[in-house]
Write a protein that holds these residues in place. Structure first.
Motif, PDB file in Angstrom:
ATOM      1  N   GLY A   1       0.696  -2.955  11.032  1.00  0.00           N
ATOM      2  CA  GLY A   1       0.357  -1.571  11.677  1.00  0.00           C
ATOM      3  C   GLY A   1       1.281  -0.398  11.168  1.00  0.00           C
ATOM      4  N   GLN A   2       2.361  -0.742  10.609  1.00  0.00           N
ATOM      5  CA  GLN A   2       3.110   0.222  10.155  1.00  0.00           C
ATOM      6  C   GLN A   2       2.752   1.131   8.908  1.00  0.00           C
ATOM      7  OE1 GLN A   2       5.681   1.311  12.106  1.00  0.00           O
ATOM      8  NE2 GLN A   2       6.352  -0.201  13.513  1.00  0.00           N
ATOM      9  N   SER A   3       2.067   0.342   8.097  1.00  0.00           N
ATOM     10  CA  SER A   3       1.870   1.001   6.875  1.00  0.00           C
ATOM     11  C   SER A   3       0.389   0.164   6.444  1.00  0.00           C
ATOM     12  CB  SER A   3       2.712   0.440   5.749  1.00  0.00           C
ATOM     13  OG  SER A   3       2.552   0.883   4.486  1.00  0.00           O
ATOM     14  N   PHE A   4      -0.440   1.032   6.216  1.00  0.00           N
ATOM     15  CA  PHE A   4      -1.871   0.486   5.924  1.00  0.00           C
ATOM     16  C   PHE A   4      -2.646   1.660   5.047  1.00  0.00           C
ATOM     17  CE2 PHE A   4      -2.031   2.077   9.964  1.00  0.00           C
ATOM     18  CZ  PHE A   4      -3.095   3.083  10.236  1.00  0.00           C
ATOM     19  N   ALA A   5      -3.402   1.231   4.328  1.00  0.00           N
ATOM     20  CA  ALA A   5      -4.369   2.193   3.521  1.00  0.00           C
ATOM     21  C   ALA A   5      -5.857   1.671   3.548  1.00  0.00           C
ATOM     22  CB  ALA A   5      -3.973   2.186   2.192  1.00  0.00           C
ATOM     23  N   PHE A   6      -6.613   2.840   3.977  1.00  0.00           N
ATOM     24  CA  PHE A   6      -8.187   2.771   3.905  1.00  0.00           C
ATOM     25  C   PHE A   6      -8.681   3.423   2.632  1.00  0.00           C
ATOM     26  CE2 PHE A   6     -12.182   4.597   5.152  1.00  0.00           C
ATOM     27  CZ  PHE A   6     -12.770   3.616   5.593  1.00  0.00           C
ATOM     28  N   HIS A   7      -9.480   2.514   1.962  1.00  0.00           N
ATOM     29  CA  HIS A   7     -10.047   3.003   0.675  1.00  0.00           C
ATOM     30  C   HIS A   7     -11.571   3.355   0.799  1.00  0.00           C
ATOM     31  CE1 HIS A   7      -6.521   1.377  -1.456  1.00  0.00           C
ATOM     32  NE2 HIS A   7      -6.284   0.571  -0.595  1.00  0.00           N
ATOM     33  N   GLY A   8     -12.075   3.411   1.743  1.00  0.00           N
ATOM     34  CA  GLY A   8     -13.331   3.652   1.949  1.00  0.00           C
ATOM     35  C   GLY A   8     -14.292   2.702   1.262  1.00  0.00           C
ATOM     36  N   TYR A   9     -15.263   3.173   0.536  1.00  0.00           N
ATOM     37  CA  TYR A   9     -16.188   2.135  -0.278  1.00  0.00           C
ATOM     38  C   TYR A   9     -15.502   1.806  -1.597  1.00  0.00           C
ATOM     39  CZ  TYR A   9     -20.105   3.673   2.946  1.00  0.00           C
ATOM     40  OH  TYR A   9     -20.520   3.867   4.128  1.00  0.00           O
ATOM     41  N   LEU A  10     -15.657   0.466  -1.807  1.00  0.00           N
ATOM     42  CA  LEU A  10     -15.262   0.061  -3.153  1.00  0.00           C
ATOM     43  C   LEU A  10     -16.291   0.264  -4.228  1.00  0.00           C
ATOM     44  CD1 LEU A  10     -13.625  -3.401  -2.316  1.00  0.00           C
ATOM     45  CD2 LEU A  10     -12.680  -1.237  -2.165  1.00  0.00           C
ATOM     46  N   PRO A  11     -15.830   0.319  -5.466  1.00  0.00           N
ATOM     47  CA  PRO A  11     -16.744   0.815  -6.653  1.00  0.00           C
ATOM     48  C   PRO A  11     -17.915   0.040  -6.504  1.00  0.00           C
ATOM     49  CG  PRO A  11     -14.626   0.641  -7.443  1.00  0.00           C
ATOM     50  CD  PRO A  11     -14.624  -0.055  -6.186  1.00  0.00           C
TER      51      PRO A  11
ATOM     52  N   ILE B   1      -5.698  -3.790  -5.056  1.00  0.00           N
ATOM     53  CA  ILE B   1      -5.173  -3.499  -3.828  1.00  0.00           C
ATOM     54  C   ILE B   1      -4.812  -4.843  -3.036  1.00  0.00           C
ATOM     55  CG2 ILE B   1      -7.027  -1.554  -3.210  1.00  0.00           C
ATOM     56  CD1 ILE B   1      -8.817  -3.209  -1.646  1.00  0.00           C
ATOM     57  N   GLU B   2      -5.096  -5.920  -3.591  1.00  0.00           N
ATOM     58  CA  GLU B   2      -4.470  -7.159  -3.098  1.00  0.00           C
ATOM     59  C   GLU B   2      -3.168  -7.291  -3.668  1.00  0.00           C
ATOM     60  OE1 GLU B   2      -5.128 -11.787  -2.952  1.00  0.00           O
ATOM     61  OE2 GLU B   2      -5.616 -10.839  -4.783  1.00  0.00           O
ATOM     62  N   GLN B   3      -2.598  -6.697  -4.816  1.00  0.00           N
ATOM     63  CA  GLN B   3      -1.555  -6.824  -5.159  1.00  0.00           C
ATOM     64  C   GLN B   3      -0.519  -5.798  -4.511  1.00  0.00           C
ATOM     65  OE1 GLN B   3       0.085  -8.547  -7.805  1.00  0.00           O
ATOM     66  NE2 GLN B   3       1.903  -7.434  -7.140  1.00  0.00           N
ATOM     67  N   ARG B   4      -1.086  -4.545  -3.739  1.00  0.00           N
ATOM     68  CA  ARG B   4      -0.385  -3.881  -2.965  1.00  0.00           C
ATOM     69  C   ARG B   4       0.135  -4.476  -1.609  1.00  0.00           C
ATOM     70  NH1 ARG B   4      -3.251   2.022  -2.821  1.00  0.00           N
ATOM     71  NH2 ARG B   4      -1.809   2.354  -1.234  1.00  0.00           N
ATOM     72  N   ILE B   5      -0.559  -5.479  -1.031  1.00  0.00           N
ATOM     73  CA  ILE B   5      -0.185  -6.270  -0.213  1.00  0.00           C
ATOM     74  C   ILE B   5       0.988  -6.944  -0.047  1.00  0.00           C
ATOM     75  CG2 ILE B   5      -2.585  -6.360   0.829  1.00  0.00           C
ATOM     76  CD1 ILE B   5      -2.485  -9.280   0.595  1.00  0.00           C
ATOM     77  N   TYR B   6       1.382  -7.416  -1.473  1.00  0.00           N
ATOM     78  CA  TYR B   6       2.347  -7.976  -1.706  1.00  0.00           C
ATOM     79  C   TYR B   6       3.414  -7.276  -2.272  1.00  0.00           C
ATOM     80  CZ  TYR B   6      -0.511 -12.236  -1.110  1.00  0.00           C
ATOM     81  OH  TYR B   6      -1.208 -13.276  -0.732  1.00  0.00           O
TER      82      TYR B   6
ATOM     83  N   GLU C   1       3.863  -3.826  -1.609  1.00  0.00           N
ATOM     84  CA  GLU C   1       4.209  -2.895  -0.938  1.00  0.00           C
ATOM     85  C   GLU C   1       4.244  -3.039   0.304  1.00  0.00           C
ATOM     86  OE1 GLU C   1       2.287   0.983  -1.935  1.00  0.00           O
ATOM     87  OE2 GLU C   1       2.008   0.144  -3.986  1.00  0.00           O
ATOM     88  N   HIS C   2       3.757  -4.439   0.949  1.00  0.00           N
ATOM     89  CA  HIS C   2       3.527  -4.758   2.266  1.00  0.00           C
ATOM     90  C   HIS C   2       2.780  -4.052   3.117  1.00  0.00           C
ATOM     91  CE1 HIS C   2       7.139  -7.141   0.735  1.00  0.00           C
ATOM     92  NE2 HIS C   2       7.662  -6.092   0.472  1.00  0.00           N
ATOM     93  N   GLU C   3       1.727  -3.710   2.344  1.00  0.00           N
ATOM     94  CA  GLU C   3       0.886  -2.495   2.959  1.00  0.00           C
ATOM     95  C   GLU C   3      -0.844  -3.421   3.282  1.00  0.00           C
ATOM     96  OE1 GLU C   3       0.363   1.778   1.946  1.00  0.00           O
ATOM     97  OE2 GLU C   3      -0.975   0.683   0.539  1.00  0.00           O
ATOM     98  N   THR C   4      -1.274  -3.064   4.563  1.00  0.00           N
ATOM     99  CA  THR C   4      -2.366  -3.543   4.845  1.00  0.00           C
ATOM    100  C   THR C   4      -3.370  -2.875   4.132  1.00  0.00           C
ATOM    101  OG1 THR C   4      -1.656  -4.185   7.041  1.00  0.00           O
ATOM    102  CG2 THR C   4      -3.950  -3.880   6.750  1.00  0.00           C
ATOM    103  N   GLN C   5      -4.472  -3.431   3.386  1.00  0.00           N
ATOM    104  CA  GLN C   5      -5.416  -2.725   3.022  1.00  0.00           C
ATOM    105  C   GLN C   5      -7.087  -2.655   3.523  1.00  0.00           C
ATOM    106  OE1 GLN C   5      -4.610  -0.972  -0.238  1.00  0.00           O
ATOM    107  NE2 GLN C   5      -2.466  -1.758   0.693  1.00  0.00           N
TER     108      GLN C   5
END
Length: 234
Positions: A135-145, A158-163, A165-169
């Motif tokens: 909950g310290q770092s997360f990103a909301f992408h809205g609708y996917l393509p 975006i899955e790669q970003r969780i590993y 950047e340690h960021e919830t997607q």
């Protein structure tokens, strides 16, 4: 009270207003006669349900949609220049968060009008709260393509970003395509990646569950026609 642009949250579904909206919001609503809304009909219904004593026909509504120009938005805010507050009402949840109300706020900020966000339900924040994810770092992408190849590539990206950047997607889908997206996540993501499905938040049939992708295979609930947020994390 200083004339301000009030951002007025609404329930996320057919939920008792007392569960999700503080009494203070009602006091603010009663003091406003000008409202910028996505849909006049549903806004009128929300206001009447929230404060039954309001005389709806005495209120002024300005409709905000994809055809609303910045010039029109500026006109909608003219009551503020006369010392009259204006309210912004979304179709669900908090105005200006993944919502066209952000355009109104941008104009108000440029014109130095006070902007006051009121407390209310946000499916984005509430899903992060209940997921067990970062909950310290997360990103909301809205609708996917919509395109299947582009969507698969986006999921991998975006899955790669969780590993890395340690960021919830977080992301969403049109309700009737929820099941298809959930199945694609199971096929595309690493088996160990964790997936949280948060559906109908604050409603009677609220469903929020987190488990590794491999454990979702063949066990995805029916999400059709239900507003749902998907979250992934490591």
């Amino acid at each position: 009270m200083q004339a301000s642009l009030f951002l007025i949250p609404v329930p996320l579904g057919d939920t008792d207003h007392r569960q999700v909206l503080p009494e203070y919001n009602k006091d603010i609503i009663r003091s406003i006669n000008h409202f910028i809304v996505e849909n006049v009909r549903t806004a009128r219904r929300f206001l009447k349900k929230t404060a039954p004593e309001i005389v709806i026909d005495e209120l002024t509504f300005y409709e905000l949609n994809k055809h609303t120009s910045p010039e029109m938005v500026a006109d909608y805010l003219l009551p503020l220049s006369k010392g009259l507050s204006v309210g912004v009402i979304s179709e669900a949840g908090c105005p200006a968060v993944a919502d066209p109300g952000a355009d109104v706020v941008a104009v108000a900020q440029r014109k130095n009008y006070p902007v006051v966000p009121l407390v209310g339900p946000s499916s984005i924040i509430m899903s992060v709260m209940a997921s067990g994810f970062n909950g310290q770092s997360f990103a909301f992408h809205g609708y996917l393509p919509i395109d299947s190849v582009a969507r698969t590539n986006k999921i991998k990206q975006i899955e790669q970003r969780i590993y890395s950047e340690h960021e919830t997607q977080l992301f969403i889908e049109t309700p009737y395509r929820n099941n298809k997206l959930a199945e694609e996540l199971v096929r595309t993501c690493r088996p160990s990646t964790k997936l949280c499905i948060a559906s109908n938040i604050t409603c009677e049939d609220e469903y929020i569950k987190t488990k590794p992708v491999k454990e979702w295979a063949g066990k995805i609930p029916d999400l059709s026609k239900k507003p749902t947020i998907f979250l992934i994390y490591k």
